[in-house]
Design a protein around this motif. Structure first.
Motif, PDB file in Angstrom:
ATOM      1  N   ASN A   1       0.834  -1.210   0.000  1.00  0.00           N
ATOM      2  CA  ASN A   1       0.000   0.000   0.000  1.00  0.00           C
ATOM      3  C   ASN A   1       0.865   1.255   0.000  1.00  0.00           C
ATOM      4  O   ASN A   1       2.071   1.214   0.283  1.00  0.00           O
TER       5      ASN A   1
ATOM      6  N   CYS B   1      -5.756   4.685   7.416  1.00  0.00           N
ATOM      7  CA  CYS B   1      -5.789   3.378   6.737  1.00  0.00           C
ATOM      8  C   CYS B   1      -6.689   3.337   5.514  1.00  0.00           C
ATOM      9  O   CYS B   1      -6.856   2.268   4.930  1.00  0.00           O
TER      10      CYS B   1
ATOM     11  N   THR C   1      -4.536   2.187   2.680  1.00  0.00           N
ATOM     12  CA  THR C   1      -4.228   0.765   2.779  1.00  0.00           C
ATOM     13  C   THR C   1      -5.388  -0.075   2.250  1.00  0.00           C
ATOM     14  O   THR C   1      -5.202  -0.999   1.448  1.00  0.00           O
ATOM     15  N   GLU C   2      -6.588   0.231   2.705  1.00  0.00           N
ATOM     16  CA  GLU C   2      -7.763  -0.537   2.283  1.00  0.00           C
ATOM     17  C   GLU C   2      -7.981  -0.451   0.782  1.00  0.00           C
ATOM     18  O   GLU C   2      -8.268  -1.466   0.126  1.00  0.00           O
TER      19      GLU C   2
ATOM     20  N   GLU D   1      -4.802   4.024  15.031  1.00  0.00           N
ATOM     21  CA  GLU D   1      -4.290   3.111  14.011  1.00  0.00           C
ATOM     22  C   GLU D   1      -4.804   1.698  14.256  1.00  0.00           C
ATOM     23  O   GLU D   1      -5.188   0.989  13.316  1.00  0.00           O
TER      24      GLU D   1
ATOM     25  N   SER E   1      -8.413   1.555  13.243  1.00  0.00           N
ATOM     26  CA  SER E   1      -8.536   1.584  11.787  1.00  0.00           C
ATOM     27  C   SER E   1      -8.157   0.244  11.172  1.00  0.00           C
ATOM     28  O   SER E   1      -8.813  -0.248  10.245  1.00  0.00           O
ATOM     29  N   LYS E   2      -7.085  -0.369  11.688  1.00  0.00           N
ATOM     30  CA  LYS E   2      -6.657  -1.669  11.158  1.00  0.00           C
ATOM     31  C   LYS E   2      -7.717  -2.742  11.407  1.00  0.00           C
ATOM     32  O   LYS E   2      -7.885  -3.660  10.598  1.00  0.00           O
TER      33      LYS E   2
ATOM     34  N   VAL F   1     -10.199  -2.257   8.659  1.00  0.00           N
ATOM     35  CA  VAL F   1      -9.654  -2.744   7.390  1.00  0.00           C
ATOM     36  C   VAL F   1      -9.669  -4.270   7.349  1.00  0.00           C
ATOM     37  O   VAL F   1      -9.989  -4.880   6.330  1.00  0.00           O
TER      38      VAL F   1
ATOM     39  N   ALA G   1      -4.689  -7.373   5.481  1.00  0.00           N
ATOM     40  CA  ALA G   1      -4.682  -6.147   6.281  1.00  0.00           C
ATOM     41  C   ALA G   1      -3.480  -6.051   7.204  1.00  0.00           C
ATOM     42  O   ALA G   1      -3.031  -4.951   7.541  1.00  0.00           O
TER      43      ALA G   1
ATOM     44  N   GLU H   1       2.383  -5.455   8.686  1.00  0.00           N
ATOM     45  CA  GLU H   1       2.528  -5.155  10.096  1.00  0.00           C
ATOM     46  C   GLU H   1       3.183  -6.294  10.869  1.00  0.00           C
ATOM     47  O   GLU H   1       3.872  -6.059  11.868  1.00  0.00           O
TER      48      GLU H   1
END
Length: 323
Positions: free
Chosen positions: A163, A196, A199-200, A243, A246-247, A250, A259, A263
């Motif tokens: 991402n 995020c 990212t999504e 964060e 949000s993760k 996602v 997702a 990480e």
């Protein structure tokens, strides 16, 4: 037009408090070694800012966010109006190096490339704080993502990635037509530090076309201003918590595997190395600063995990309620 590909540069803004930053950001776009086909400024539900921008930026297409308040709604407004083959996003508190746009756009000659992002270096208000440590003052810090900048563990050469980073990214307009735009249930709203959405969207695009390529180009550099409120401990904790929340969202939208793929490496390798480094320095140099640095990494991770757990619990409760 750059090569055979046209581009629209988009900046989104929401407050007059960042007027000087906004002006510097737009000036850096006008100073590029290659020029975009258009520059779009989206104002997020602020009539005074909208009026001033229309008066003072005559060469820019200024428009108001016509969707839900927040960064995602502003970006989606620009996507609907953009004319370029590629839509390039730059934060209103970031300034781009003169070769930034050329470094991003050169990769779009490859039709498999659907997105390209660049690096962001922090401009600290008064030097790097102890709770956002780095190996040296010239290196990326492990927690620099907290202030919207490139962090230790990200590639240092041109690399295909999962991402892009929101303050400095670009994507083919055809991608939005194919898989949709930014989710307005994610992303920053004013000073609320959710995120995020990039990212999504990138994961969604790659899931739709696994052969598509998303690139990180470190040569496409911007300088992201870090305000004094973002170098405080409470911002670190709130940003990490957000964060995690949000993760969790996602993960629900695109699946936990995609997702959290990046990480896992970051948490399993980059952060333990940084904690060990700072603890070792605390012992050798007998300086409390390094204990604070190690503690910040642990606290940041704990806050992120707590946010993720809270977001996952909300998901579970929501699932039971709908059954």
């Amino acid at each position: 037009m750059i090569g055979s590909v046209t581009c629209s540069v988009v900046v989104c803004a929401y407050t007059l408090d960042r007027w000087d930053d906004l002006r510097a950001s737009l000036l850096s776009v006008s100073d590029q070694s290659v020029q975009p086909d258009e520059v779009i400024l989206v104002i997020d539900h602020n009539d005074l800012l909208l009026s001033r921008a229309r008066t003072e930026f005559p060469g820019v297409r200024v428009m108001e966010n016509r969707y839900r308040q927040g960064l995602s709604g502003g970006r989606n407004t620009a996507i609907a109006e953009a004319r370029g083959d590629v839509v390039v996003f730059l934060d209103d508190d970031a300034t781009a190096d003169p070769g930034w746009l050329a470094a991003l756009m050169k990769h779009y000659e490859d039709p498999a490339v659907i997105g390209v992002g660049g690096a962001a270096a922090p401009r600290w208000p008064a030097g790097r704080p102890a709770h956002l440590p780095a190996d040296t003052e010239f290196d990326r810090g492990e927690l620099d993502w907290v202030v919207g900048c490139t962090y230790a563990g990200q590639p240092e050469t041109l690399t295909e990635v999962r991402n892009l980073m929101g303050c400095n990214m670009s994507m083919r307009r055809s991608v939005f037509a194919s898989v949709g735009v930014f989710s307005e249930g994610l992303g920053r709203i004013g000073k609320v530090p959710l995120g995020c959405e990039e990212t999504e969207l990138c994961i969604r695009a790659r899931q739709a076309d696994p052969s598509a390529r998303i690139l990180f180009e470190p040569a496409a550099l911007v300088h992201h201003r870090v305000t004094p409120d973002r170098v405080r401990w409470n911002y670190l904790i709130s940003r990490c918590w957000a964060e995690g929340l949000s993760k969790a969202v996602v993960s629900r939208m695109v699946g936990q595997g995609d997702a959290l793929s990046t990480e896992r490496t970051y948490v399993g390798s980059v952060l333990p190395h940084a904690v060990g480094r700072e603890l070792g320095r605390a012992v050798r140099r007998r300086r409390v600063r390094h204990l604070r640095s190690a503690g910040a990494i642990v606290i940041g991770l704990a806050s992120t995990c707590a946010g993720y757990a809270r977001g996952s619990m909300a998901r579970s409760h929501g699932s039971r309620g709908s059954g």
